[in-house]
Design a protein around this motif. Structure first.
Motif, PDB file in Angstrom:
ATOM      1  N   TYR A 118       0.861  -1.033  -0.002  1.00 31.33           N
ATOM      2  CA  TYR A 118       0.048  -0.037  -0.038  1.00 31.33           C
ATOM      3  C   TYR A 118       0.797   1.295  -0.096  1.00 31.33           C
ATOM      4  CZ  TYR A 118       0.680  -0.294   5.259  1.00 31.33           C
ATOM      5  OH  TYR A 118       1.346  -0.263   6.412  1.00 31.33           O
ATOM      6  N   TYR A 161       2.820  -8.789   5.011  1.00 35.02           N
ATOM      7  CA  TYR A 161       2.796  -7.855   6.066  1.00 35.02           C
ATOM      8  C   TYR A 161       1.924  -7.966   7.075  1.00 35.02           C
ATOM      9  CZ  TYR A 161      -0.697  -4.789   3.802  1.00 35.02           C
ATOM     10  OH  TYR A 161      -1.923  -4.144   3.430  1.00 35.02           O
ATOM     11  N   MET A 183       2.709  -8.227  11.102  1.00 30.86           N
ATOM     12  CA  MET A 183       1.936  -7.367  11.908  1.00 30.86           C
ATOM     13  C   MET A 183       1.002  -8.155  13.017  1.00 30.86           C
ATOM     14  SD  MET A 183       2.499  -4.140  11.520  1.00 30.86           S
ATOM     15  CE  MET A 183       3.886  -4.722  11.640  1.00 30.86           C
ATOM     16  N   GLN A 236       1.728  -7.846  17.061  1.00 31.71           N
ATOM     17  CA  GLN A 236       0.689  -6.961  17.684  1.00 31.71           C
ATOM     18  C   GLN A 236       0.409  -7.164  19.311  1.00 31.71           C
ATOM     19  OE1 GLN A 236      -2.244  -4.915  18.603  1.00 31.71           O
ATOM     20  NE2 GLN A 236      -1.567  -4.645  16.526  1.00 31.71           N
ATOM     21  N   GLY A 238      -7.420   0.410   9.899  1.00 35.56           N
ATOM     22  CA  GLY A 238      -6.462  -0.124   9.386  1.00 35.56           C
ATOM     23  C   GLY A 238      -5.870  -1.172  10.331  1.00 35.56           C
ATOM     24  N   GLY A 277      -5.707  -4.359  10.321  1.00 31.51           N
ATOM     25  CA  GLY A 277      -5.027  -5.561   9.931  1.00 31.51           C
ATOM     26  C   GLY A 277      -5.993  -6.937   9.938  1.00 31.51           C
ATOM     27  N   PHE A 297     -11.709  -1.608   9.808  1.00 34.38           N
ATOM     28  CA  PHE A 297     -11.900  -1.252   8.401  1.00 34.38           C
ATOM     29  C   PHE A 297     -10.531  -1.200   7.830  1.00 34.38           C
ATOM     30  CE2 PHE A 297     -12.042   3.106   6.395  1.00 34.38           C
ATOM     31  CZ  PHE A 297     -12.277   2.664   4.975  1.00 34.38           C
ATOM     32  N   LEU A 309      -8.116  -2.682   3.946  1.00 35.27           N
ATOM     33  CA  LEU A 309      -8.218  -2.878   2.409  1.00 35.27           C
ATOM     34  C   LEU A 309      -8.864  -4.215   2.594  1.00 35.27           C
ATOM     35  CD1 LEU A 309      -4.653  -2.095   1.637  1.00 35.27           C
ATOM     36  CD2 LEU A 309      -6.506  -0.534   1.279  1.00 35.27           C
ATOM     37  N   VAL A 369      -7.023  -7.559   3.007  1.00 37.79           N
ATOM     38  CA  VAL A 369      -6.850  -7.657   4.468  1.00 37.79           C
ATOM     39  C   VAL A 369      -8.124  -7.989   5.727  1.00 37.79           C
ATOM     40  CG1 VAL A 369      -5.600  -6.480   6.567  1.00 37.79           C
ATOM     41  CG2 VAL A 369      -4.998  -6.287   4.142  1.00 37.79           C
ATOM     42  N   GLY A 403     -12.465  -1.713   2.564  1.00 39.26           N
ATOM     43  CA  GLY A 403     -12.185  -0.394   1.753  1.00 39.26           C
ATOM     44  C   GLY A 403     -10.936   0.187   1.937  1.00 39.26           C
ATOM     45  N   SER A 404     -10.800   1.553   1.391  1.00 39.36           N
ATOM     46  CA  SER A 404      -9.498   2.315   1.393  1.00 39.36           C
ATOM     47  C   SER A 404      -9.987   3.756   2.045  1.00 39.36           C
ATOM     48  CB  SER A 404      -8.941   2.650   0.257  1.00 39.36           C
ATOM     49  OG  SER A 404      -7.829   3.480   0.446  1.00 39.36           O
ATOM     50  N   PHE A 405      -9.311   4.150   3.213  1.00 38.53           N
ATOM     51  CA  PHE A 405      -9.623   5.446   3.653  1.00 38.53           C
ATOM     52  C   PHE A 405      -9.127   6.580   2.949  1.00 38.53           C
ATOM     53  CE2 PHE A 405      -6.027   3.926   6.406  1.00 38.53           C
ATOM     54  CZ  PHE A 405      -5.056   4.773   5.873  1.00 38.53           C
ATOM     55  N   ARG A 406      -8.640   6.096   2.127  1.00 37.52           N
ATOM     56  CA  ARG A 406      -7.923   7.267   1.137  1.00 37.52           C
ATOM     57  C   ARG A 406      -9.361   7.589   0.202  1.00 37.52           C
ATOM     58  NH1 ARG A 406      -2.860   7.980  -1.206  1.00 37.52           N
ATOM     59  NH2 ARG A 406      -1.415   7.544   0.414  1.00 37.52           N
ATOM     60  N   ARG A 413      -0.782   1.824  15.028  1.00 32.20           N
ATOM     61  CA  ARG A 413       0.415   1.783  14.070  1.00 32.20           C
ATOM     62  C   ARG A 413       0.228   1.887  12.737  1.00 32.20           C
ATOM     63  NH1 ARG A 413       3.529  -4.016  15.541  1.00 32.20           N
ATOM     64  NH2 ARG A 413       1.473  -4.810  15.081  1.00 32.20           N
TER      65      ARG A 413
HETATM   66  C1  LIG Z   1       1.384  -1.102   9.680  1.00 31.55           C
HETATM   67  S1  LIG Z   1      -0.245  -2.167   9.629  1.00 31.55           S
HETATM   68  C2  LIG Z   1      -0.894  -2.095  11.234  1.00 31.55           C
HETATM   69  C3  LIG Z   1      -1.821  -3.239  11.303  1.00 31.55           C
HETATM   70  C4  LIG Z   1      -2.421  -3.135  12.759  1.00 31.55           C
HETATM   71  N1  LIG Z   1      -3.284  -1.789  13.070  1.00 31.55           N
HETATM   72  C5  LIG Z   1      -1.489  -3.619  13.776  1.00 31.55           C
HETATM   73  O1  LIG Z   1      -1.060  -2.653  14.581  1.00 31.55           O
HETATM   74  O2  LIG Z   1      -1.150  -4.891  13.754  1.00 31.55           O
HETATM   75  C6  LIG Z   1      -1.156  -0.886   8.526  1.00 31.55           C
HETATM   76  C7  LIG Z   1      -2.335  -1.284   8.287  1.00 31.55           C
HETATM   77  O3  LIG Z   1      -3.110  -0.260   7.555  1.00 31.55           O
HETATM   78  C8  LIG Z   1      -3.871  -0.882   6.295  1.00 31.55           C
HETATM   79  N2  LIG Z   1      -3.998   0.194   5.326  1.00 31.55           N
HETATM   80  C9  LIG Z   1      -3.347   0.905   4.520  1.00 31.55           C
HETATM   81  N3  LIG Z   1      -3.577   1.759   3.723  1.00 31.55           N
HETATM   82  C10 LIG Z   1      -4.976   1.440   4.048  1.00 31.55           C
HETATM   83  C11 LIG Z   1      -6.116   2.193   3.468  1.00 31.55           C
HETATM   84  N4  LIG Z   1      -5.571   2.995   2.571  1.00 31.55           N
HETATM   85  N5  LIG Z   1      -7.540   2.079   4.014  1.00 31.55           N
HETATM   86  C12 LIG Z   1      -7.336   1.029   4.754  1.00 31.55           C
HETATM   87  N6  LIG Z   1      -6.493   0.466   5.571  1.00 31.55           N
HETATM   88  C13 LIG Z   1      -5.069   0.598   5.091  1.00 31.55           C
HETATM   89  C14 LIG Z   1      -2.850  -2.020   5.945  1.00 31.55           C
HETATM   90  O4  LIG Z   1      -3.588  -2.746   5.220  1.00 31.55           O
HETATM   91  C15 LIG Z   1      -2.432  -2.465   7.215  1.00 31.55           C
HETATM   92  O5  LIG Z   1      -3.273  -3.463   7.379  1.00 31.55           O
END
Ligand SMILES: C[S@@+](CC[C@H](N)C(=O)[O-])C[C@H]1O[C@@H](n2cnc3c(N)ncnc32)[C@H](O)[C@@H]1O
Length: 377
Positions: free
Chosen positions: A169, A184, A188, A192, A215, A217, A237, A239, A242, A264-267, A282
């Motif tokens: 991502y 990844y 994570m 965790q 995010g 995970g 919430f 991707l 994931v 979804g994507s928060f973007r 994280r």
């Molecule tokens: C560094 S990991 C952290 C995962 C979890 N929160 C943890 O601490 O174990 C970042 C997470 O953000 C998600 N992510 C990245 N970009 C995203 C987006 N645009 N929309 C939603 N989730 C996103 C990734 O798929 C990933 O699961």
């Protein structure tokens, strides 16, 4: 609190003169010789020399650890004392190579000698108790490949290497298929538990009704909250690929009835509403300022009045853990090609810009791995 930036011209000028004098002194070979010989300054000189040597040799120490993990040496010793020859046969190294590794690992407290055998050292034992660290070390091969030429990495502004490919991502924002998100997400999930334990000790989640982990995970954090707080409805919430991993985990853990997945994507997608607590564990440090601020604004808009945002991640300028922030995560995220470590002060300033009214830093047991900031809508 991070150190305030000096702006007062008188203080600035006094500090400039002091630093110039101090640095001239420290660089002088005469002073260095004197400091090493004088009984009063010798302990300081030795400890500074050790610090400087560790800085020079850090990569070699890390690679010693990497070899211990890659060969399974620490796991073998977890079962009890072993001789060098017995270990050599198990880890598939020649006896000379095994002894060289054992002696290097002993110097780093990863192992220690016990008569004619070897056992885990204090650092090795602590490391074995934390599965996530071994996984982190194992994936550092990608980081070190990117850092082989750190100047080139800094010049090109980051990304474009092995680590950027690993964190899909970062290279392709908002995207990722099942195959690309698996490594990844596993990493994570493995690291965790330590973060979840500290966050759960720092904050009373039971005061809320519905929590959304953005995010989140494959749901490790949500599963930990579920185990601690029976009353909370929980959601992730992330991707879509994931989110599917989180769904499978919740089903396997018997949590499907208590959890919701928002793929979804928060973007590009709105932050789901109806949650009085939103968490970012994280996640924020992975994103550049414009994306991070847009996310905070979207969360502010999605929370009900009185709702709360909780941010948990390692932060820059953490007292006693400064190298972990701007040195480790600073270069790690540069190699990844997205985001930067932020100090607690910077995060709280961003939260105010995003519209949050009150922000607070909560104490955690190991701030080097996780700090927690909460903000009220
Ligand atoms: C560094 S990991 C952290 C995962 C979890 N929160 C943890 O601490 O174990 C970042 C997470 O953000 C998600 N992510 C990245 N970009 C995203 C987006 N645009 N929309 C939603 N989730 C996103 C990734 O798929 C990933 O699961």
């Amino acid at each position: 609190m991070s150190k305030p930036v000096l702006r007062n011209p008188i203080l600035l000028s006094a500090r400039t003169s002091w630093l110039a004098w101090r640095n001239r002194l420290l660089a002088s070979s005469r002073f260095q010789r004197f400091a090493a010989r004088c009984w009063l300054t010798r302990p300081i000189a030795r400890s500074r020399a050790r610090g400087l040597f560790d800085l020079v040799a850090g990569f070699v120490y890390s690679q010693t650890l990497a070899a211990c993990i890659a060969t399974g040496l620490l796991d073998r010793l977890g079962g009890g004392p072993q001789t060098c020859d017995a270990l050599a046969a198990q880890i598939d190294l020649p006896p000379e190579g095994t002894l060289r590794l054992l002696r290097a690992a002993a110097a780093l407290q990863l192992v220690e000698r016990l008569g004619d055998a070897w056992v885990l050292g204090s650092a090795g034992a602590a490391l074995r108790g934390n599965g996530g660290i071994a996984e982190m070390v194992a994936h550092h091969g990608l980081l070190y490949a990117d850092l082989a030429d750190p100047v080139a990495l800094l010049r090109r502004g980051g990304g474009g290497g092995a680590l950027a490919g690993y964190w899909g991502y970062a290279e392709a924002p908002g995207a990722g298929d099942a195959e690309s998100v698996a490594p990844y997400s596993r990493l994570m999930a493995a690291s965790q538990p330590l973060v979840a334990a500290q966050t759960l000790d720092a904050y009373r989640f039971a005061r809320h009704r519905r929590m959304l982990d953005i995010g989140g995970g494959e749901g490790g954090f949500v599963a930990s909250v579920a185990a601690r707080v029976a009353s909370l409805e929980l959601a992730v919430f992330d991707l879509p690929a994931v989110g599917e991993r989180a769904r499978a985990r919740f089903v396997a853990a018997g949590l499907a009835g208590r959890t919701t997945i928002h793929p979804g994507s928060f973007r590009s997608d709105p932050v789901p509403r109806g949650y009085d607590l939103i968490t970012l564990v994280r996640v924020l440090h992975d994103h550049d300022d414009s994306v991070a601020l847009a996310l905070l604004r979207a969360i502010h808009a999605a929370l009900p009045p009185g709702g709360r945002l909780l941010i948990a991640e390692p932060m820059a300028q953490t007292p006693g853990a400064e190298p972990a922030g701007d040195a480790y995560f600073g270069l790690y995220l540069l190699a990844m090609g997205s985001g930067r470590p932020r100090s607690e002060t910077e995060i709280r300033a961003m939260l105010r810009t995003a519209g949050f009214s009150r922000t607070r830093l909560l104490p955690t047991a190991l701030p080097i791995t996780c700090r927690v900031v909460i903000a009220d809508r």
